[in-house]
Motif scaffolding. Structure first.
Motif, PDB file in Angstrom:
ATOM      1  N   UNK A 276      -0.436  40.811  37.297  1.00 29.39           N
ATOM      2  CA  UNK A 276       0.103  39.939  37.037  1.00 29.39           C
ATOM      3  C   UNK A 276      -0.869  38.530  38.308  1.00 29.39           C
ATOM      4  N   UNK A 277      -1.532  39.515  39.299  1.00 26.47           N
ATOM      5  CA  UNK A 277      -2.313  38.549  40.131  1.00 26.47           C
ATOM      6  C   UNK A 277      -3.472  37.727  39.443  1.00 26.47           C
TER       7      UNK A 277
ATOM      8  N   UNK B  70     -13.294  37.181  42.427  1.00 18.99           N
ATOM      9  CA  UNK B  70     -14.471  36.507  41.478  1.00 18.99           C
ATOM     10  C   UNK B  70     -14.468  37.939  40.828  1.00 18.99           C
ATOM     11  N   UNK B  71     -14.644  39.046  41.463  1.00 20.68           N
ATOM     12  CA  UNK B  71     -14.708  40.283  40.677  1.00 20.68           C
ATOM     13  C   UNK B  71     -13.543  40.388  39.566  1.00 20.68           C
ATOM     14  N   UNK B  72     -12.204  40.460  40.479  1.00 25.50           N
ATOM     15  CA  UNK B  72     -11.256  40.718  39.428  1.00 25.50           C
ATOM     16  C   UNK B  72     -10.957  39.474  37.964  1.00 25.50           C
ATOM     17  N   UNK B  73     -11.499  37.975  38.237  1.00 29.97           N
ATOM     18  CA  UNK B  73     -11.810  37.394  37.471  1.00 29.97           C
ATOM     19  C   UNK B  73     -12.404  37.235  36.480  1.00 29.97           C
ATOM     20  N   UNK B  74     -14.188  38.211  36.685  1.00 33.10           N
ATOM     21  CA  UNK B  74     -14.607  38.374  35.661  1.00 33.10           C
ATOM     22  C   UNK B  74     -14.183  39.702  35.350  1.00 33.10           C
TER      23      UNK B  74
ATOM     24  N   UNK C  52       4.969  30.205  40.137  1.00 33.03           N
ATOM     25  CA  UNK C  52       5.894  30.628  39.781  1.00 33.03           C
ATOM     26  C   UNK C  52       5.715  31.802  38.142  1.00 33.03           C
ATOM     27  N   UNK C  53       4.207  31.546  37.751  1.00 35.59           N
ATOM     28  CA  UNK C  53       4.098  32.436  37.017  1.00 35.59           C
ATOM     29  C   UNK C  53       3.809  33.405  37.484  1.00 35.59           C
TER      30      UNK C  53
END
Lengths: 83, 277, 166
Positions: B260-261, A58-62, B121-122
């Motif tokens: 990438x993640x 969640x942290x990386x997404x935000x 795939x991405x």
């Protein structure tokens, strides 16, 4: 570089200055925002160590979302520089 | 985790380091400030204006990465067993991590598998190209009239360092998310989503949708290309000795994995937002 | 051969799109489908194993129940047999007791009868002897001509009275 007239040289210099300023100022906001997000995530991780996996994603997404304004600044800087 | 090398791997690594250090010393004297920075090699083919220009390095590296991935996939399928070997277990961990993520986020069950295919795939493609962007290799630069090939002075040119790849994938994710939404809700309900609170918000919604691929693609591009340029600059300053190796490792492996993640996770998030009813 | 700025957008994107779909197709074929099938198979295997374990557990439980019932039955049987044996022993003991008692009683009776007979015999003998003695004594003492027969009867009577009185 080819010979430039005075006006062209001023425009060229202004381009570089403008791109640098756009990128520099535009990077302030996302940096502060990402710092806040990281702080919040760290605090809640300390409070609930069993939630670390979920909180990290969640942290990386935000942080990615908060970063987008900085990326608009990058886009503008490229546009100023190259076109 | 303990990392152990076999005899052959030890010999290979030692030879690699010797070659690397030799090239670094060789580069030390003759290095000059990189001339073609900010320029890429392009070729023209007889097609309408925009389509007629190609970036050959991106295409070559894409083919290389694709063949690595396909080779791995085929060997995965050939050596498939219920009790996994080390290699199979590693691949399974990555795949099941993304699969669990998709299963958690996507609210509709029949879209879990397609979303998994796209995002996985991405992730694999971008991850491998970012990793390749962390290994020293041939840098292909362009001076005014000819190609400049430098050995081990730069990272391999990764396909994700080219805006074409990123914009294509980001726009593709946008289209896929909207196609899924149309399939799920029907055309009329999908159109209604644009005037969601009231019709005044229509331009806002459209701009919001269009801003998604811009930030999505520029994030990856900025990180990889910016990292590459920074490595080049710092390598010039440090004259290709020990520092660039560390930088390569950092920019290639750490930032590359994270980006990438993030890219594949944002793809999942955009699709799941469109699938919410 | 020509060069362009490194931020560009051109025909490469079409090739990238095509290569992406090609890659996705091949990866689905060689990586994702086998992986998902493996996942499913593993899940099914675990489920089957679990079901098997559950079934065997149930079976064991049933067996245990059965065994317990059998045990109970057996216990009942044993206790019944024990009771019966106890009864039988009791009966046997009683019978034996009765038999012994009756035997003892018989023996006592027999002894008593024998004693009585002996006594009677002895009395008879004594009486005869006493009578004979008495007669001899009387005939000797009295020396009288007595009607032998009458006197003897008289004496006999007297003596029998005497014997009864005893």
């Amino acid at each position: 570089m080819a010979d430039l007239s005075m006006a062209q040289a001023v425009v060229e210099a202004a381009k570089y200055i403008g791109a640098g300023v756009a990128m520099g100022i535009g990077a302030i906001g996302p940096a502060i925002g990402e710092g806040h997000i990281g702080q919040g995530a760290m605090e809640s991780m300390g409070r609930q160590p069993e939630m670390v996996g979920t909180l990290t994603t969640r942290m990386l997404l935000s942080q990615a979302v908060a970063e987008s304004t900085g990326l608009y600044a990058l886009l503008i800087a490229f546009m100023i520089l190259l076109f | 985790m303990k990392v152990s090398f076999s005899r052959g791997e030890k010999i290979f690594l030692t030879l690699f380091l010797i070659v690397y250090a030799g090239v670094a010393i060789w580069n030390f004297g003759k290095i000059s400030f990189p001339e073609g920075i900010g320029k890429v090699w392009q070729v023209h083919v007889p097609l309408p204006s925009l389509l007629g220009t190609l970036n050959p390095i991106t295409v070559i590296m894409t083919v290389v990465i694709m063949s690595i991935l396909i080779y791995m996939a085929v060997s995965f399928k050939r050596h498939l067993s219920k009790i996994p070997s080390k290699k199979q277990a590693a691949i399974e961990i990555i795949l099941s991590f993304v699969y669990d993520l998709v299963e958690d986020v996507i609210p509709v069950k029949e879209f879990v598998k397609p979303t998994f295919y796209v995002s996985m795939t991405l992730f694999l493609f971008i991850w491998f190209s970012n990793l390749l962007g962390g290994i020293p290799g041939i840098s292909v630069g362009v001076s005014s009239h000819h190609l400049v090939l430098n050995l081990f002075t730069d990272t391999w040119p990764s396909p994700t360092g080219d805006l074409n790849t990123n914009v294509t994938y980001a726009v593709m994710v946008l289209f896929i998310s909207h196609i899924f939404a149309i399939k799920l809700k029907g055309f009329k309900n999908w159109m209604k989503g644009f005037i969601d609170p009231n019709p005044i918000m229509l331009p806002m919604n459209i701009i919001g949708e269009l801003a998604k691929p811009v930030s999505h693609s520029l994030r990856l591009f900025g990180n990889i290309a910016g990292g590459g340029i920074m490595v080049l600059m710092l390598s010039y300053l440090a004259k290709y000795t020990i520092v660039p190796m560390v930088l390569w490792g950092f920019f290639g492996f750490f930032v590359g994995t994270i980006q990438a993640f993030v890219f594949s996770m944002l793809a999942i998030a955009y699709i799941s937002v469109q699938l919410e009813q | 051969m020509s060069s362009g700025v490194f931020v560009n957008f051109n025909g490469t994107s079409i090739l990238q799109l095509m290569s992406f779909f090609l890659l996705m197709y091949l990866l689905i074929k060689y990586l994702y489908k086998p992986f998902l099938a493996l996942l499913d198979k593993r899940r099914q295997d675990i489920k089957a194993e679990y079901d098997k374990a559950e079934a065997s557990k149930k079976e064991a439980e049933e067996m245990k129940k059965k065994m317990e019932a059998e045990m109970k039955k057996l216990n009942e049987k044993i206790s019944a047999m024990y009771e019966e044996a106890k009864e039988r022993v009791k009966k046997y003991e009683e019978n034996e007791k009765k038999r012994v008692q009756s035997e003892i009683a018989n023996m006592l009776e027999k002894g008593r009868r024998e004693i009585q007979e002996e006594q009677a015999k002895a009395e008879e003998a004594l009486r005869t002897k006493v009578v004979t003695l008495a007669i001899a004594l009387a005939s000797k003492v009295i020396q009288k001509d007595l009607d032998d027969k009458a006197k003897r009867e008289f004496l006999m009577n007297q003596l029998s009275k005497f014997g009864d009185k005893k």
